[in-house]
Design a protein around this motif. Structure first.
Motif, PDB file in Angstrom:
ATOM      1  N   PHE A  77       0.836  -1.204   0.000  1.00  0.00           N
ATOM      2  CA  PHE A  77       0.000   0.000   0.000  1.00  0.00           C
ATOM      3  C   PHE A  77       0.870   1.254   0.000  1.00  0.00           C
ATOM      4  N   TRP A  78       1.963   1.225   0.753  1.00  0.00           N
ATOM      5  CA  TRP A  78       2.883   2.366   0.763  1.00  0.00           C
ATOM      6  C   TRP A  78       3.501   2.564  -0.615  1.00  0.00           C
ATOM      7  N   ARG A  79       3.862   1.464  -1.276  1.00  0.00           N
ATOM      8  CA  ARG A  79       4.425   1.559  -2.627  1.00  0.00           C
ATOM      9  C   ARG A  79       3.420   2.188  -3.592  1.00  0.00           C
ATOM     10  N   ALA A  80       2.155   1.785  -3.510  1.00  0.00           N
ATOM     11  CA  ALA A  80       1.126   2.370  -4.371  1.00  0.00           C
ATOM     12  C   ALA A  80       0.894   3.838  -4.043  1.00  0.00           C
ATOM     13  N   THR A  81       0.968   4.179  -2.753  1.00  0.00           N
ATOM     14  CA  THR A  81       0.779   5.570  -2.337  1.00  0.00           C
ATOM     15  C   THR A  81       1.891   6.462  -2.875  1.00  0.00           C
ATOM     16  N   VAL A  82       3.129   5.965  -2.848  1.00  0.00           N
ATOM     17  CA  VAL A  82       4.251   6.739  -3.383  1.00  0.00           C
ATOM     18  C   VAL A  82       4.067   6.974  -4.881  1.00  0.00           C
ATOM     19  N   GLU A  83       3.557   5.975  -5.579  1.00  0.00           N
ATOM     20  CA  GLU A  83       3.304   6.137  -7.020  1.00  0.00           C
ATOM     21  C   GLU A  83       2.203   7.173  -7.260  1.00  0.00           C
ATOM     22  N   TRP A  84       1.172   7.141  -6.432  1.00  0.00           N
ATOM     23  CA  TRP A  84       0.095   8.132  -6.538  1.00  0.00           C
ATOM     24  C   TRP A  84       0.635   9.537  -6.282  1.00  0.00           C
ATOM     25  N   TYR A  85       1.481   9.671  -5.280  1.00  0.00           N
ATOM     26  CA  TYR A  85       2.070  10.975  -4.970  1.00  0.00           C
ATOM     27  C   TYR A  85       2.988  11.433  -6.103  1.00  0.00           C
ATOM     28  N   GLY A  86       3.690  10.496  -6.722  1.00  0.00           N
ATOM     29  CA  GLY A  86       4.529  10.840  -7.856  1.00  0.00           C
ATOM     30  C   GLY A  86       3.732  11.387  -9.017  1.00  0.00           C
ATOM     31  N   GLY A  87       2.532  10.851  -9.234  1.00  0.00           N
ATOM     32  CA  GLY A  87       1.670  11.398 -10.276  1.00  0.00           C
ATOM     33  C   GLY A  87       1.258  12.826  -9.978  1.00  0.00           C
ATOM     34  N   PHE A  88       0.964  13.102  -8.713  1.00  0.00           N
ATOM     35  CA  PHE A  88       0.610  14.466  -8.315  1.00  0.00           C
ATOM     36  C   PHE A  88       1.784  15.417  -8.514  1.00  0.00           C
ATOM     37  N   LEU A  89       2.980  15.000  -8.112  1.00  0.00           N
ATOM     38  CA  LEU A  89       4.168  15.835  -8.317  1.00  0.00           C
ATOM     39  C   LEU A  89       4.422  16.066  -9.806  1.00  0.00           C
ATOM     40  N   THR A  90       4.118  15.076 -10.637  1.00  0.00           N
ATOM     41  CA  THR A  90       4.290  15.235 -12.082  1.00  0.00           C
ATOM     42  C   THR A  90       3.403  16.340 -12.621  1.00  0.00           C
TER      43      THR A  90
END
Length: 489
Positions: A125-138
């Protein structure tokens, strides 16, 4: 310099604040030691960021254009290094593996070194959350820095709605609310759709975060079809479509759906490509499935199509994406989706602009006195933008070529190196795994098309560089590396 520290501190604070849901998952699974470790890592990260923010709170922190570029590059280089600490501490990975995992997550590349069969659900879940946050930063990177700076010929368009005064790049959290609110709302809508389609709660939450970020990380071992039926795959395909189009045009989809296709030709091109590729995939699936029902087959084809255009790499079952020739798959991934989206690749806007510009140049060979303005819909493309687009295109091809050469020497053969280079540069890591020939997948001593876990350290570092350059749109890195400019300040 204080402005750069401010950007980094805000980005790190946001990252580690998002660890709270993963902590709750660990508690729910009865893994209290893991929950405590995650809480400590998150608390230390937030505390360090708040200490930096507190120490500079009494000073002016304007960035300006040059320092804004430096802040963006620093964020995409240093935040993954800081995020790697969490994977090293919580998942027991080596430093290089943790760095690769963090970069892959934040750039939404989807490649993973985690053992999804044995990793606790809280870590996934943490790995998926980091990916979601990366999309926001993008999205923030494109809207607030890359587009105002004209990198890669990105058009002005609707970016003024959010960026305001582009010359003054002071970080104001109020400017981020509209993007974050829309990003979170769409994530929740996809989550509800997956729940209604019969996917369990944890998987629905993780998959919804992944598809809106157009990532490719699957939080479970085995095929997607074992966890998500045809209806859920349709929801995922719709989520990928939404993630593929411009963040500004998502609002138009809700407020004025009748004008959604008429006002933006890029959306029309994306829709046409998705439909055509989906039909071709459905035809191939039907021919190899021996009379399977057409509706599930078309949904599988639609998921594969949207996954490629969105540079995600998700497929319903192993072998679906590979039904098309490798060259066709890689070309679609390399082109990517819409501007102002989380997709990787060149972007459809740039490809169409180069095609229109080339057609005009050919026309002027026949009619030298003709004067024709370049248009993409209502958007006028000037010569400055075209020079930026062609420069971006040339630099990108050079980076892909050098990356492929390095990977060929380090990890694979030439064909595998090209495939891996395009997949990493386009932030579509799972596409490489999808295209590994079946004979190499089952070979225990496979060294020509290795899985990500089997890549040598040097190849992982090369992949990290390629993923970062692909996410940063290449040209801003060369701007920041202008030593003469910084020495003259």
């Amino acid at each position: 310099m204080l402005g750069v520290l401010h950007v980094l501190a805000v980005a790190v604070a946001g990252l580690f604040a998002l660890i709270v849901p993963a902590v709750l998952f660990a508690i729910a699974d009865g893994m209290r030691d893991l929950a405590l470790s995650m809480l400590l890592v998150g608390a230390l990260g937030v505390f360090a960021a708040l200490m930096v923010l507190g120490s500079i709170s009494g000073f002016r922190r304007p960035l300006g254009r040059a320092w804004g570029y430096l802040a963006l590059v620093a964020m995409w280089v240093l935040v993954p290094v800081i995020a790697a600490v969490s994977f090293k501490t919580l998942a027991g990975m080596s430093w290089i593996d943790a760095w690769f995992e963090a970069v892959s997550a934040l750039t939404t590349s989807g490649a993973t070194l985690l053992s999804r069969e044995t990793a606790p659900q809280a870590i996934l879940f943490w790995r998926a959350t980091v990916e979601w946050y990366g999309g926001f930063l993008t999205l923030l990177s494109i809207i607030h820095v890359l587009a105002p700076g004209g990198f890669g010929g990105l058009p002005a368009g609707d970016r003024r709605v959010i960026t305001g005064n582009a010359a003054n790049m002071t970080v104001d959290l109020g400017d981020f609310r509209e993007v974050f609110g829309q990003y979170l709302l769409v994530t929740i809508i996809i989550f509800v759709g997956l729940m209604l389609a019969g996917v369990n709660g944890p998987n629905s939450a993780m998959l919804s975060m992944i598809v809106i970020a157009t990532g490719g990380f699957l939080p479970f071992e085995g095929a997607l079809e074992n966890h998500a039926g045809p209806l859920a795959q349709l929801v995922l395909a719709i989520g990928l479509v939404v993630g593929t189009i411009s963040v500004f045009w998502r609002r138009r989809l809700l407020r004025a759906p009748k004008q959604f296709f008429t006002g933006n030709p890029e959306v029309v091109v994306i829709a046409a490509v998705i439909v055509v590729v989906a039909v071709l995939y459905a035809a191939r699936l039907s021919s190899v499935s021996g009379g399977a029902p057409l509706v599930p087959i078309f949904i599988e084809g639609l998921l594969a199509s949207t996954s490629l255009v969105a540079t995600s790499g998700i497929e319903s079952r192993p072998g679906v994406i590979a039904l098309w020739p490798d060259l066709a798959v890689l070309m679609i991934v390399l082109v990517g989706g819409g501007i102002y989206s989380t997709t990787g690749g060149f972007k459809i806007y740039r490809i169409v602009a180069m095609a229109v510009h080339s057609a005009r140049e050919l026309n002027q060979l026949i009619y030298p006195s003709s004067v024709t303005n370049l248009h993409f819909g209502k958007e006028i493309i000037d010569e400055t933008s075209m020079r930026a687009i062609w420069t971006y295109f040339s630099l990108s091809l050079l980076i892909i070529a050098f990356t492929a050469m390095a990977l060929t020497f380090e990890a694979t053969d030439f064909e595998g190196g090209i495939t891996m280079a395009i997949a990493f540069f386009s932030n579509a890591g799972p596409v490489y795994e999808a295209l590994i020939p079946p004979s190499y997948v089952t070979a225990p001593d496979n060294q020509l098309w290795p899985q990500f876990q089997a890549m040598p350290v040097s190849a992982k570092v090369t992949a990290v560089v390629a993923m970062t350059l692909g996410r940063l749109e290449v040209m801003i890195v060369f701007a920041v590396l202008n030593v003469r400019y910084w020495m003259s300040r």
